[in-house]
Design a protein around this motif. Structure first.
Motif, PDB file in Angstrom:
ATOM      1  N   ALA A  18       0.840  -1.204   0.000  1.00 33.78           N
ATOM      2  CA  ALA A  18       0.000   0.000   0.000  1.00 33.78           C
ATOM      3  C   ALA A  18       0.876   1.255   0.000  1.00 33.78           C
ATOM      4  O   ALA A  18       0.581   2.237  -0.704  1.00 33.78           O
ATOM      5  CB  ALA A  18      -0.931  -0.004   1.207  1.00 33.78           C
ATOM      6  N   ALA A  19       1.954   1.208   0.773  1.00 34.07           N
ATOM      7  CA  ALA A  19       2.873   2.348   0.794  1.00 34.07           C
ATOM      8  C   ALA A  19       3.514   2.531  -0.575  1.00 34.07           C
ATOM      9  O   ALA A  19       3.661   3.665  -1.067  1.00 34.07           O
ATOM     10  CB  ALA A  19       3.946   2.138   1.862  1.00 34.07           C
ATOM     11  N   ALA A  20       3.865   1.429  -1.212  1.00 30.25           N
ATOM     12  CA  ALA A  20       4.475   1.519  -2.554  1.00 30.25           C
ATOM     13  C   ALA A  20       3.497   2.154  -3.539  1.00 30.25           C
ATOM     14  O   ALA A  20       3.885   2.904  -4.433  1.00 30.25           O
ATOM     15  CB  ALA A  20       4.892   0.132  -3.031  1.00 30.25           C
ATOM     16  N   SER A  21       2.226   1.849  -3.362  1.00 28.97           N
ATOM     17  CA  SER A  21       1.209   2.434  -4.225  1.00 28.97           C
ATOM     18  C   SER A  21       1.190   3.950  -4.059  1.00 28.97           C
ATOM     19  O   SER A  21       1.193   4.709  -5.034  1.00 28.97           O
ATOM     20  CB  SER A  21      -0.163   1.834  -3.875  1.00 28.97           C
ATOM     21  N   LYS A  22       1.215   4.403  -2.817  1.00 33.95           N
ATOM     22  CA  LYS A  22       1.185   5.853  -2.566  1.00 33.95           C
ATOM     23  C   LYS A  22       2.483   6.512  -3.035  1.00 33.95           C
ATOM     24  O   LYS A  22       2.459   7.603  -3.606  1.00 33.95           O
ATOM     25  CB  LYS A  22       0.987   6.112  -1.074  1.00 33.95           C
ATOM     26  N   GLY A  81       2.488   6.550  -6.842  1.00 41.21           N
ATOM     27  CA  GLY A  81       1.340   7.176  -7.494  1.00 41.21           C
ATOM     28  C   GLY A  81       0.569   6.221  -8.388  1.00 41.21           C
ATOM     29  O   GLY A  81      -0.193   6.635  -9.259  1.00 41.21           O
ATOM     30  N   LYS A  82       0.777   4.934  -8.181  1.00 40.55           N
ATOM     31  CA  LYS A  82       0.059   3.931  -8.979  1.00 40.55           C
ATOM     32  C   LYS A  82      -0.988   3.263  -8.093  1.00 40.55           C
ATOM     33  O   LYS A  82      -0.674   2.817  -6.994  1.00 40.55           O
ATOM     34  CB  LYS A  82       1.033   2.846  -9.485  1.00 40.55           C
ATOM     35  N   ASP A  83      -2.210   3.161  -8.602  1.00 37.52           N
ATOM     36  CA  ASP A  83      -3.275   2.528  -7.825  1.00 37.52           C
ATOM     37  C   ASP A  83      -2.912   1.075  -7.536  1.00 37.52           C
ATOM     38  O   ASP A  83      -2.422   0.365  -8.415  1.00 37.52           O
ATOM     39  CB  ASP A  83      -4.604   2.543  -8.602  1.00 37.52           C
ATOM     40  N   LEU A  84      -3.213   0.644  -6.317  1.00 36.38           N
ATOM     41  CA  LEU A  84      -2.957  -0.757  -5.976  1.00 36.38           C
ATOM     42  C   LEU A  84      -4.133  -1.621  -6.404  1.00 36.38           C
ATOM     43  O   LEU A  84      -5.287  -1.320  -6.114  1.00 36.38           O
ATOM     44  CB  LEU A  84      -2.736  -0.914  -4.470  1.00 36.38           C
ATOM     45  N   HIS A 101      -8.323   4.274   1.137  1.00 32.29           N
ATOM     46  CA  HIS A 101      -7.006   4.674   0.616  1.00 32.29           C
ATOM     47  C   HIS A 101      -6.907   4.416  -0.888  1.00 32.29           C
ATOM     48  O   HIS A 101      -5.820   4.478  -1.462  1.00 32.29           O
ATOM     49  CB  HIS A 101      -5.901   3.912   1.349  1.00 32.29           C
ATOM     50  N   GLY A 102      -8.028   4.066  -1.492  1.00 29.34           N
ATOM     51  CA  GLY A 102      -8.031   3.862  -2.944  1.00 29.34           C
ATOM     52  C   GLY A 102      -7.568   2.482  -3.383  1.00 29.34           C
ATOM     53  O   GLY A 102      -7.382   2.226  -4.569  1.00 29.34           O
ATOM     54  N   SER A 116      -1.573  -0.129 -13.312  1.00 31.46           N
ATOM     55  CA  SER A 116      -1.700  -0.202 -11.853  1.00 31.46           C
ATOM     56  C   SER A 116      -0.489  -0.876 -11.227  1.00 31.46           C
ATOM     57  O   SER A 116       0.269  -1.567 -11.908  1.00 31.46           O
ATOM     58  CB  SER A 116      -2.947  -1.010 -11.476  1.00 31.46           C
ATOM     59  N   LEU A 117      -0.347  -0.673  -9.918  1.00 30.52           N
ATOM     60  CA  LEU A 117       0.595  -1.474  -9.152  1.00 30.52           C
ATOM     61  C   LEU A 117      -0.137  -2.764  -8.821  1.00 30.52           C
ATOM     62  O   LEU A 117      -1.034  -2.785  -7.983  1.00 30.52           O
ATOM     63  CB  LEU A 117       1.010  -0.753  -7.864  1.00 30.52           C
ATOM     64  N   ALA A 118       0.211  -3.832  -9.517  1.00 30.56           N
ATOM     65  CA  ALA A 118      -0.571  -5.070  -9.450  1.00 30.56           C
ATOM     66  C   ALA A 118       0.122  -6.079  -8.562  1.00 30.56           C
ATOM     67  O   ALA A 118       1.320  -6.331  -8.699  1.00 30.56           O
ATOM     68  CB  ALA A 118      -0.755  -5.647 -10.844  1.00 30.56           C
TER      69      ALA A 118
END
Lengths: 623, 345
Positions: free
Chosen positions: A258-262, A265-268, A291-292, A316-318
């Motif tokens: 989740a932190a990597a997503s933020k 800037g890529k949606d998880l 948190h999206g 996305s961050l998949a």
């Protein structure tokens, strides 16, 4: 439990002995709330300021027949005023809720240890289910322990009397009576648990009141019953200042991705199929919608990785998460991720195998599967966290590598890390690594867009659908270098296979060198990976205190290896590799570095005990 | 889904990629490719907003021939890739290209789950009733008794009917067309593409190498009118070379073929097609008519609106954000019980 000093307090029977730390195990029927008790005791201990390490141990069946050996669930916690790395080899205090729990767990209780039992569970029926021919509370077989036998069922019923609960509901509260007693014995703060009960039973005032009453009654029992010669006090550990929370490996993986997503800037997008012991990751990510974060509970393991790759194609961050059997099912699609060079993170919480194996127990036997369990030459990056909180760091690392190198990355966690808890100093957001993962938005060739051009790291551009002018097709067929068109040219295939390998090998330039704990050279290097860190660290520390020339190195990057690994290995006369498998890392190390590494290998579904590692160290030094 | 026309009009040719098409000469896939381009040009869908995702098989080479985004994925899994993509990218128009083996054998699970979720994608199943790319084994839609390389004594498996699978999964849009019925095919593809939610189209496609003539009864000009019935919403179900035959529901609640003017049957006795019925029973009965006992319907069997999975997923996220705004990284890391250890400790 090493006694340091004894303090007399005001009350006559309220003697408090100050100790460095202790290991406690709660054991009872699965479904009797042992995991809740363990989690509460852990939370209270970390808030008190101790370092902790925990080992939940539960059966694969949700509710095995009550009172049987198969149905025993346990939770072990080691807490200390010193830094600790393992949940402890043996236990100082055992809370056994029935004869079966006693039978399964007694062997781990140290001689002279404290044994608290519910005397009312030791009925003829209970004893028979556990396979006792005589009552161990009466036959003298427990003479080597300090036995405290209490009529728990009755005491609990008395405590909740008058609240109008039926007997079943009343009896269900008794784990909190026991917990209250445990808090008195080890001088734990009760407030965190009071708050938890209030929140958990909000809106059910009778149950809230019952649990609070019995919890306090258990504490008072310790204070007044004169059954205990003393209570114990464990000082706060001297730990680094900061804001802390308790964290399990699975939770840390969730926070990491989740932190990597933020940060990127890529949606998880987290796609998963329920599987023990990885399901909690799906549960926890699905609670982060504010948190999206998006989750997809797929129809099967294969759909989960495929949906993740679809989302990765879309920008996305998949992430997908699973355990061993699920990883096997995902392999063909992971191969497609390698061929299409899309960033995707595959979390594998390893459990006992092969096949369904031991679903709730830990093992490290998926390393070779992760490394090479696909068709064709199909390299990818592999990382492995060392501790529950390291799961956060390595999840971030996995995301960073995947996005930077456009590659699938496998995270090898395990059942021990997944469910084990420890205090975690929450990092400052500013201290977290930046994750830069720009999309390609403009044509990169005179005649348009070439999806298989390379940057200096050999990563290809990430051009997502919706970008005008960059339309392209990816897929599992071999692609021509640069243009990305389908190519059956033999030389191109040879070139592309080597290029994909070079790309993964090049990640070694982007990860930290392997650190050695202890002397930089010596008689023996103990090389580990993954969740065995705690046991190995404790063992090596003890061996060094005993004057042995032993050092330790722990691999968190398993493909590629850190660049200096070969050089580190060469500085030691001998190398010992403890693993919870039959020698998978050892096989890779021997093949790559041509050294005669020895193994310590155990596959019992349990972590290493410190004593086991110590013994192997001694043996390796003697040989 | 962006349907907005661009400044300069896109032509059919604009949707084709530079790659040589490598299906066997005479393959039915050529026609489907051409009609797909025509449908896209008709809708003026921006090329960059279109994604074709395929599995494995002859039909699944389709994405390479379109100048859109595309993914030639793995065998049977295209609906799962499409689900992931569409969930995170509502702005895209996602097509799944699959075949009878790809969709109904190895990929059966993903097909039914994409449809029951009602992901906003269009699934085109090219049904040639044979495994072509592996050189001629029987497929899950091959008729019982089919003699192929792997069934020299004839197959003994009962075939699956793609539309029954789709309807059983509660598909909101179900249609059928035939590769060489170019106008009908282009119109069907466009209607499917415009539908919101999963649209499923079975296309009878001829494999002239390994199963030539499988659909001859549906394509031969001389006999096709007696073997096919064209579904049109609101119109009575009539067919036949003289357009004098029709379908009605008999007292056993079964469909039966009748001839207008015989036994006192008039047009008013015929069943009127209603693709918008919420209850799928009639669509199921129509899809369960098989040649040669019955004429087989082509056109739109069912077209109803159902809640769309990807919309609902994003709506949950939107609502959660609205209810608990300000979800930054710090609040994420600090959620739950925390405690502070100060330097003096």
């Amino acid at each position: 439990m090493s006694s340091m000093e004894t303090v007399d307090t005001a009350g006559p029977q309220r003697k408090v002995e100050v100790i460095e730390g202790a290991t406690v195990r709660f054991a009872g029927d699965s479904g009797d709330g042992m995991q809740v008790m363990g989690a509460q005791f852990s939370t209270s201990s970390v808030i008190h300021g101790n370092d902790i390490a925990t080992l939940p141990d539960f059966p694969a069946e949700i509710r095995a027949p009550a009172g049987t050996l198969a149905g025993v669930s346990g939770f072990q916690i080691n807490f200390s005023s010193q830094e600790i790395y393992t949940p402890g080899d043996g236990i100082d205090t055992l809370f056994a809720m029935n004869p079966a729990a006693l039978k399964v767990n007694l062997a781990d209780l140290y001689e002279g240890g404290l044994l608290v039992v519910n005397s009312e569970a030791f009925t003829d029926d209970g004893l028979e289910k556990a396979g006792y021919k005589t009552n161990p509370l009466e036959d003298g077989s427990l003479n080597n322990y300090r036995v405290v036998s209490i009529p728990l069922t009755r005491l609990n019923r008395d405590a909740v009397e008058g609240l109008g609960l039926d007997r079943k509901a009343a009896d269900r509260c008794k784990n909190f009576y026991t917990l209250g007693l445990a808090y008195w014995i080890y001088n734990r703060p009760i407030e965190p648990t009071v708050k938890w009960i209030e929140k958990k039973f909000a809106g059910k005032s009778d149950l809230m009141e019952a649990n609070l009453r019995t919890f306090r009654a258990g504490w008072n029992y310790g204070e007044t019953a004169e059954l205990f010669t003393s209570a114990y006090h464990v000082e706060k550990a001297d730990i680094q200042p900061g804001v802390y929370r308790k964290i399990t490996g699975n939770s840390a993986l969730v926070l990491g991705v989740a932190a990597a997503s933020k940060l990127s800037g890529k949606d998880l997008f987290y796609a998963s199929y329920p599987i023990t012991p990885a399901s909690d990751i799906l549960h926890e990510v699905s609670a982060l919608k504010n948190h999206g974060m998006m989750t997809f509970q797929a129809e099967d393991e294969i759909a989960a990785i495929c949906a993740a790759l679809g989302a990765a194609f879309g920008g996305s961050l998949a992430v997908t998460g699973t355990s061993g059997p699920g990883l096997a099912l995902k392999m063909e699609a992971i191969g497609l991720g390698i061929m299409t060079e899309l960033p995707v993170i595959i979390i594998n919480v390893q459990r006992g195998g092969p096949s369904t194996g031991l679903p709730t127990k830990t093992e490290q036997a998926d390393l070779l599967q992760a490394w090479g369990g696909r068709n064709g030459e199909s390299p990818l990056a592999i990382v492995a966290p060392a501790t529950p909180s390291d799961c956060f760091t390595m999840a971030l690392e996995a995301c960073r590598i995947a996005l930077k190198f456009m590659t699938p990355v496998i995270i090898l966690s395990d059942g021990y890390l997944a469910n084990g808890a420890e205090p975690w100093r929450i990092p400052e957001v500013d201290d977290l690594p930046a994750i830069d993962a720009p999309f390609c938005t403009k044509p990169n060739a005179e005649d348009g867009f070439n999806p298989y051009t390379r940057d200096e790291r050999l990563a290809r551009p990430w051009a997502v659908p919706g970008t005008p002018g960059l339309q392209h097709r990816i897929g599992g067929l071999e692609k021509q270098h640069i243009t990305g068109n389908v190519s059956y040219d033999p030389k191109n295939h040879d070139f592309m296979v080597k290029l994909r390998q070079d790309k993964i090998d090049g990640i070694a330039n982007d990860i930290p060198p392997l650190k050695v704990f202890g002397d930089e050279s010596g008689d023996l290097l103990v090389l580990g990976w993954g969740g065995t860190y705690g046991s190995i660290t404790t063992a090596v520390e003890r061996a060094r205190k005993a004057g042995k020339k032993v050092s330790q190195a722990h691999l968190r990057y398993l493909n590629p290896f850190p660049k200096n690994l070969g050089e580190v290995l060469s500085r030691f006369k001998k190398v010992l590799i403890p693993e919870l498998n039959l020698g998978q890392l050892r096989t890779l190390i021997r093949a790559k570095y041509l050294i005669d590494a020895k193994g310590l290998n155990k596959v019992q579904g349990r972590p290493f005990q410190v004593a086991e590692v110590l013994e192997a160290i001694d043996k390796a030094l003697e040989d | 889904m962006a349907l907005a026309p661009q400044d300069s009009k896109l032509t059919v040719k604009d949707y084709g990629s530079s790659q040589d098409v490598r299906w066997c000469p005479g393959c039915g896939d050529y026609s489907i490719l051409a009609q797909m381009k025509k449908a896209l040009a008709n809708m003026q869908l921006p090329k960059e907003n279109v994604v074709f995702i395929s599995g494995i098989g002859c039909s699944s080479r389709f994405p390479y021939y379109m100048d859109t985004y595309g993914m030639h994925s793995i065998h049977g899994r295209a609906p799962a890739f499409a689900t992931g993509l569409k969930t995170v990218r509502p702005d895209l128009h996602v097509f799944v290209i699959t075949g009878d083996g790809d969709a109904l054998s190895i990929g059966g699970n993903h097909l039914i789950h994409a449809i029951r979720r009602n992901v906003n994608i269009t699934i085109l199943l090219f049904n040639n009733r044979i495994y072509g790319l592996t050189k001629g084994q029987y497929s899950p839609t091959s008729e019982c008794g089919k003699k192929t390389k792997s069934t020299p004594f004839g197959s003994v498996d009962n075939p699956l009917h793609p539309l029954l699978v789709a309807l059983g999964s509660e598909a909101g849009f179900v249609a059928r067309s035939v590769d060489v019925h170019t106008k009908h095919l282009a119109e069907t593809l466009e209607a499917a593409a415009r539908h919101q939610g999963t649209s499923f189209v079975e296309i009878y496609q001829n494999c002239n190498i390994f199963n030539d003539g499988a659909w001859e009864w549906a394509t031969d000009r001389k006999i096709k009118s007696d073997n096919l019935i064209e579904l049109e919403h609101g119109q009575p179900l009539r067919f036949g070379s003289n357009n004098d035959k029709g379908l009605r529901v008999n007292s056993n609640l079964e469909l039966e073929v009748v001839t207008i003017g015989e036994n006192g049957v008039s047009e008013s006795d015929l069943l009127v097609h209603n693709s918008q019925r919420k209850d799928p029973a009639l669509a199921y009965m129509l899809a369960n008519m098989h040649h040669p006992e019955f004429p087989e319907p082509v056109g739109i069997f069912r077209q109803v609106q159902r809640p769309i999975y990807d919309d609902d997923v994003r709506e949950q996220v939107r609502k959660a954000r609205e209810a608990r705004p300000g979800g930054d990284l710090k609040s994420l890391l600090h959620a739950g019980e925390t405690w502070t250890v100060s330097a003096s400790n």
